[in-house]
Design an enzyme around this catalytic site. Structure first.
Site, PDB file in Angstrom:
ATOM      1  CG  ASP A   1      -1.751   1.178   1.400  1.00  0.00           C
ATOM      2  OD1 ASP A   1      -2.398   1.565   0.409  1.00  0.00           O
ATOM      3  OD2 ASP A   1      -1.768   1.753   2.498  1.00  0.00           O
TER       4      ASP A   1
ATOM      5  CG  ASP B   1      -1.856   7.538   0.664  1.00  0.00           C
ATOM      6  OD1 ASP B   1      -2.058   8.742   0.804  1.00  0.00           O
ATOM      7  OD2 ASP B   1      -1.717   6.999  -0.458  1.00  0.00           O
TER       8      ASP B   1
ATOM      9  CG  ASP C   1      -2.049   1.864   6.559  1.00  0.00           C
ATOM     10  OD1 ASP C   1      -2.308   1.605   5.360  1.00  0.00           O
ATOM     11  OD2 ASP C   1      -2.234   2.993   7.061  1.00  0.00           O
TER      12      ASP C   1
END
Length: 215
Positions: free
Chosen positions: A8, A10, A167
């Site tokens: 991922d 961000d 996250d």
């Protein structure tokens, strides 16, 4: 045998919260609403503009004005997307070591292509990603498995030979449903109400360099 690690963007590779928060506060100021602190914004930064509008003005996608506010927020972000965004500590060292071991790396993000394509080259990755899949590359975004399969096809790697690091719950869902091993990036944007124990990642790491210990 792990042949690729996909990430991922961000909250996993890049700390984008300051610029996303800046866009939100620009929007709030324009509408004579109080600014949000970075402590309030950071846990929700992985959720993009939808997450920002929810904490900023309590607006969800069902609201009749959501599309207009979303567009306004995206325009504000387009003016500041790379002002304060940086890679998290250890990311470049991790990538360099992956390359040394002959392991490909890439990005699968829900961020729109219009931002990803401009931001990634500015981040200073020591080695460029082998693949970048944005939120609108495939017509579906995570937790759909479409972006996961598309990335694997691009780098000619079977999903079972790939790790996915993220996250957010949708990262773990997408990776698992695509047949990848999943890793929760615990340094990322995780909200107090997130019950990460229910997400069931295969592994958890507290810093980018911890990935190398797993491998």
């Amino acid at each position: 045998m792990i042949q690729a690690v996909l990430f991922d963007l961000d909250g996993t590779l890049a700390d984008t919260a300051l610029d996303l928060g800046g866009a939100l506060n620009t929007l709030l100021a324009r509408h004579n609403l109080p600014a949000k602190s970075m402590d309030e914004i950071r846990p929700y930064a992985s959720h993009g503009v939808a997450g920002l509008l929810k904490i900023g003005v309590g607006m969800t996608a069902e609201h009749p004005d959501f599309a207009a506010w979303r567009q306004e927020c995206l325009e504000a972000y387009s003016l500041c997307y790379a002002d304060k965004t940086t890679l998290f500590d250890g990311v470049n060292e991790m990538i360099a070591e992956l390359d040394r071991r002959g392991i490909k790396w890439g990005i699968i993000t829900n961020k729109p292509m219009r931002f990803t394509d401009k931001l990634v080259p500015k981040l200073g990755f020591v080695i460029p990603p082998a693949v970048i899949v944005s939120g609108d590359t495939c017509g579906e975004s995570k937790p759909s498995v479409k972006p996961m399969f598309h990335a694997c096809e691009q780098i000619q790697t079977e999903p079972q030979h790939a790790l996915y690091v993220g996250d957010a719950e949708r990262d773990i869902q997408a990776g698992r449903n695509a047949g990848m091993k999943t890793i929760l990036a615990e340094w990322g944007y995780i909200a107090p109400e997130d019950r990460t124990e229910t997400w069931q990642p295969d592994y958890r790491i507290s810093s980018p360099l911890d990935l190398l210990k797993l491998l």
